[in-house]
Design an enzyme around this catalytic site. Structure first.
Site, short mmCIF file in Angstrom:
data_model
loop_
_atom_site.label_atom_id
_atom_site.label_comp_id
_atom_site.label_asym_id
_atom_site.label_seq_id
_atom_site.Cartn_x
_atom_site.Cartn_y
_atom_site.Cartn_z
N GLY A 60 39.49 135.35 58.95
CA GLY A 60 39.46 134.50 60.13
C GLY A 60 40.66 133.58 60.14
O GLY A 60 41.28 133.33 59.09
N GLN A 65 44.89 125.83 62.38
CA GLN A 65 45.61 126.21 61.16
C GLN A 65 47.07 126.58 61.39
O GLN A 65 47.85 126.63 60.45
CB GLN A 65 44.88 127.36 60.46
CG GLN A 65 43.49 126.95 59.97
CD GLN A 65 42.80 128.09 59.26
OE1 GLN A 65 42.20 128.94 59.89
NE2 GLN A 65 42.91 128.13 57.94
N CYS A 110 39.95 128.95 51.95
CA CYS A 110 40.57 128.69 53.24
C CYS A 110 42.07 128.86 53.11
O CYS A 110 42.66 128.43 52.10
CB CYS A 110 40.23 127.26 53.68
SG CYS A 110 40.90 126.81 55.28
N LEU A 111 42.68 129.46 54.10
CA LEU A 111 44.13 129.67 54.08
C LEU A 111 44.90 128.34 54.12
O LEU A 111 46.07 128.29 53.78
CB LEU A 111 44.56 130.55 55.25
CG LEU A 111 44.05 132.01 55.21
CD1 LEU A 111 44.31 132.70 56.54
CD2 LEU A 111 44.68 132.77 54.06
N HIS A 153 32.64 128.92 59.79
CA HIS A 153 33.84 128.37 59.13
C HIS A 153 34.94 128.11 60.17
O HIS A 153 35.59 127.05 60.16
CB HIS A 153 34.31 129.36 58.05
CG HIS A 153 35.55 128.97 57.32
ND1 HIS A 153 35.56 128.72 55.95
CD2 HIS A 153 36.84 128.80 57.72
CE1 HIS A 153 36.80 128.40 55.57
NE2 HIS A 153 37.59 128.45 56.63
N GLU A 154 35.13 129.07 61.07
CA GLU A 154 36.19 128.93 62.09
C GLU A 154 35.84 127.88 63.14
O GLU A 154 36.69 127.09 63.54
CB GLU A 154 36.48 130.27 62.77
CG GLU A 154 36.90 131.40 61.84
CD GLU A 154 37.93 131.03 60.80
OE1 GLU A 154 38.80 130.18 61.09
OE2 GLU A 154 37.86 131.58 59.69
N HIS A 157 36.67 124.55 61.94
CA HIS A 157 38.10 124.19 62.06
C HIS A 157 38.39 123.58 63.43
O HIS A 157 39.14 122.61 63.54
CB HIS A 157 38.99 125.42 61.87
CG HIS A 157 39.30 125.75 60.44
ND1 HIS A 157 39.83 124.83 59.56
CD2 HIS A 157 39.16 126.91 59.73
CE1 HIS A 157 40.02 125.41 58.37
NE2 HIS A 157 39.61 126.67 58.45
C1 SB7 Z 1 35.23 132.54 53.25
C2 SB7 Z 1 36.45 132.59 53.86
C3 SB7 Z 1 36.57 132.45 55.23
C4 SB7 Z 1 35.44 132.24 55.96
C5 SB7 Z 1 34.22 132.19 55.34
C6 SB7 Z 1 34.11 132.34 53.99
C7 SB7 Z 1 37.90 132.51 55.95
C8 SB7 Z 1 39.08 132.12 55.16
C9 SB7 Z 1 40.31 132.05 55.98
N1 SB7 Z 1 40.38 130.86 56.71
O1 SB7 Z 1 40.94 129.79 56.19
C10 SB7 Z 1 40.04 130.83 58.04
O2 SB7 Z 1 39.86 129.58 58.56
NI NI Z 2 39.71 128.15 56.91
#
Ligand code: SB7
Ligand code: NI
Length: 185
Positions: A60, A65, A110-111, A153-154, A157
């Protein structure tokens, strides 16, 4: 194309700012952002392109971001049935959710976070989500499992919330009431 250097990290105020509703029809700039975000995810999950461009794999990516305050995010992952879920959600919302929660036993990443943050991140186990596509079509989706976790999660953000805000400060691995661990991730 979006690269790691375009992804802002913890400490940047945009990650703590609520993104704004997107108006339809999308501008050319909005469309490009949407397409670029989804393309990043696809490239990041392809071992050759990920290696070539140094991309960290992601399922995601939210506009915050990449330092844009538009209410849109991309998701690209398979559900429990092996069906590909790949879309950009514009002005997304959760219209209903289960009481039951779930969490990834290994926590979330998270990225925008260049460190491991241990702990359970409680998420609704099942959600009904509504959003608009890039073309302004309204969609209603029922999600569970990893797609439900990723959607939350998104959406966080877009509201300036980070996954670790949900981790129990006193005991990161404290039992989450009314929940089950989501395995396979
Ligand atoms: C683990 C990782 C994510 C979502 C749910 C559980 C996405 C990681 C990438 N991101 O940072 C997106 O926002
Ligand atoms: Ni994230």
């Amino acid at each position: 194309m979006i690269l790691m250097e375009d992804i802002i990290r913890e400490g940047h105020p945009t990650l703590r700012t609520r993104a704004e509703e997107v108006k339809f029809p999308l501008t050319d700039e909005d469309r490009k952002l949407a397409n670029d975000m989804l393309e990043y995810l696809i490239n990041s999950q392809n071992p050759e392109t990920a290696e070539k461009y140094g991309l960290r794999p992601g399922i995601g990516l939210a506009a915050n971001q990449v330092n844009s305050l538009k209410r849109m995010f991309a998701l690209h992952l398979e559900d429990d049935n092996g069906e590909l879920l790949s879309f950009v959600a514009v002005n997304p919302k959760i219209v209903s959710h289960s009481v039951e929660k779930t969490y990834l036993p290994s926590g979330e990443g998270c990225l925008s976070v260049d460190r491991q943050v241990p702990g359970y991140v409680p998420r609704y186990a099942r959600i009904t989500a509504k959003f608009f596509t890039i073309d302004g079509e309204e969609k209603k989706l029922r999600l569970k499992g990893l797609p439900a976790i990723a959607f939350q999660h998104e959406l966080d953000h877009l509201n300036g919330v980070m996954f670790y805000d949900h981790i129990n400060q006193d005991n990161p691995f404290a039992e989450v009431p009314d929940s089950f661990p989501l395995n396979g991730e």
